[in-house]
Design an enzyme around this catalytic site. Structure first.
Site, PDB file in Angstrom:
ATOM      1  N   SER A 195      29.225  36.703  29.582  1.00 41.28           N
ATOM      2  CA  SER A 195      27.861  36.170  29.539  1.00 41.28           C
ATOM      3  C   SER A 195      27.661  35.221  30.704  1.00 41.28           C
ATOM      4  O   SER A 195      28.624  34.615  31.202  1.00 41.28           O
ATOM      5  CB  SER A 195      27.635  35.415  28.223  1.00 41.28           C
ATOM      6  OG  SER A 195      26.453  34.638  28.260  1.00 41.28           O
ATOM      7  N   TYR A 236      30.860  28.682  22.889  1.00 49.56           N
ATOM      8  CA  TYR A 236      30.574  30.038  23.355  1.00 49.56           C
ATOM      9  C   TYR A 236      30.791  30.138  24.867  1.00 49.56           C
ATOM     10  O   TYR A 236      31.397  31.098  25.355  1.00 49.56           O
ATOM     11  CB  TYR A 236      29.128  30.374  22.995  1.00 49.56           C
ATOM     12  CG  TYR A 236      28.667  31.761  23.355  1.00 49.56           C
ATOM     13  CD1 TYR A 236      28.950  32.845  22.530  1.00 49.56           C
ATOM     14  CD2 TYR A 236      27.919  31.994  24.506  1.00 49.56           C
ATOM     15  CE1 TYR A 236      28.506  34.126  22.845  1.00 49.56           C
ATOM     16  CE2 TYR A 236      27.472  33.268  24.833  1.00 49.56           C
ATOM     17  CZ  TYR A 236      27.767  34.329  23.996  1.00 49.56           C
ATOM     18  OH  TYR A 236      27.326  35.595  24.313  1.00 49.56           O
TER      19      TYR A 236
END
Length: 258
Positions: free
Chosen positions: A141, A154
């Protein structure tokens, strides 16, 4: 261009999700045989697999025994396994700065986004060791490149997948598969189902695209085509250890003011 993926065996983890589903369809269009991995989304996974002549297999990717069984099951179902797309991940929705984040959340997020990929890659590489060939594409990501305030857990997990883990794996796979490759794709804001309720909000679209010269959200198909290209030895046979960002040119600074 012929990607030469026809007949190849592909395992897509998290294959029933927005990006995962697009990846499954993209490989099927190239004639590949696909295992759609799922954990909770059984109906979606089975429907997708049936639609594209694939197979759906369940596994909890945070469970060592589940993952160790997943790859042999995929090999048995397809007759071969050439590509792993480590796509599965979990976005923890609540915004939590580090000073209020619990250790339990931190550990859970890393288990779902980093441990799961380690276990998946380990199981696949054990198979590669017996065949001498294989290719891994990891989905990370842009949070792993630029950070994500309120989601440091994350961001940390995805950063590892785009950094030290990737760079180590691309060297290790060549020890057991001379032409084996590992690459990472970092999607930015993408129009997946969990963002569906925000896609009609002009203020939201401006906020998430203000760091992009291409002022639009990506689509799952944008990511999927990149994954297929990296998985193809014909298209990307001399590309390994690279991070490909699919995010409209996103930078860590504001490019577009209101």
């Amino acid at each position: 261009m012929d990607t030469e993926l026809r007949g190849k065996g592909v395992l897509v983890t998290g294959g029933a999700g927005g990006i995962g589903g697009a990846v499954v369809r993209a490989f099927a269009e190239e004639g590949a045989k696909v295992v759609v991995h799922y954990h909770h989304s059984e109906d979606k996974a089975r429907a997708l697999a049936a639609e594209h002549g694939g197979v759906a297999i369940r596994a909890d990717l945070t469970s060592e025994s589940d993952v160790d069984a997943l790859v042999p099951s995929a090999v048995k179902a397809l007759g071969r396994l050439d590509v792993l797309v480590a796509n599965a991940g979990v976005w923890p929705a609540p915004d939590e700065p580090v000073w209020t984040m619990s250790l339990a959340r931190w550990r859970q997020t890393l288990a779902e986004n980093l441990d799961s990929v380690f276990l998946s890659c380990r199981a696949f590489l054990r198979h590669v060791e017996t065949t001498g060939t294989g290719n891994i594409v990891i989905i990370a990501s842009t949070a792993g490149l630029f950070g994500e305030a309120g989601h440091s857990d994350y961001a940390a997990a995805k950063s590892a997948l785009a950094g030290g883990f990737l760079k180590s794996l691309k060297n290790e796979i060549a020890r057991i598969a001379p032409l084996g490759r590992v690459n990472t794709v970092c999607p930015g804001w993408t129009a997946v189902p969990r963002n569906q309720d925000k896609l009609g909000d002009a203020a939201f679209i401006h906020r998430v695209t203000r760091t992009m010269p291409l002022r639009k959200l990506g689509r799952p198909e944008d990511v999927a085509r990149t994954v297929v290209s990296l998985a193809s030895d014909r298209v990307s046979g001399h590309v390994t250890g690279e991070v490909i960002t699919v995010a409209g040119g996103m930078e860590g600074r504001v490019l577009n003011e209101p």
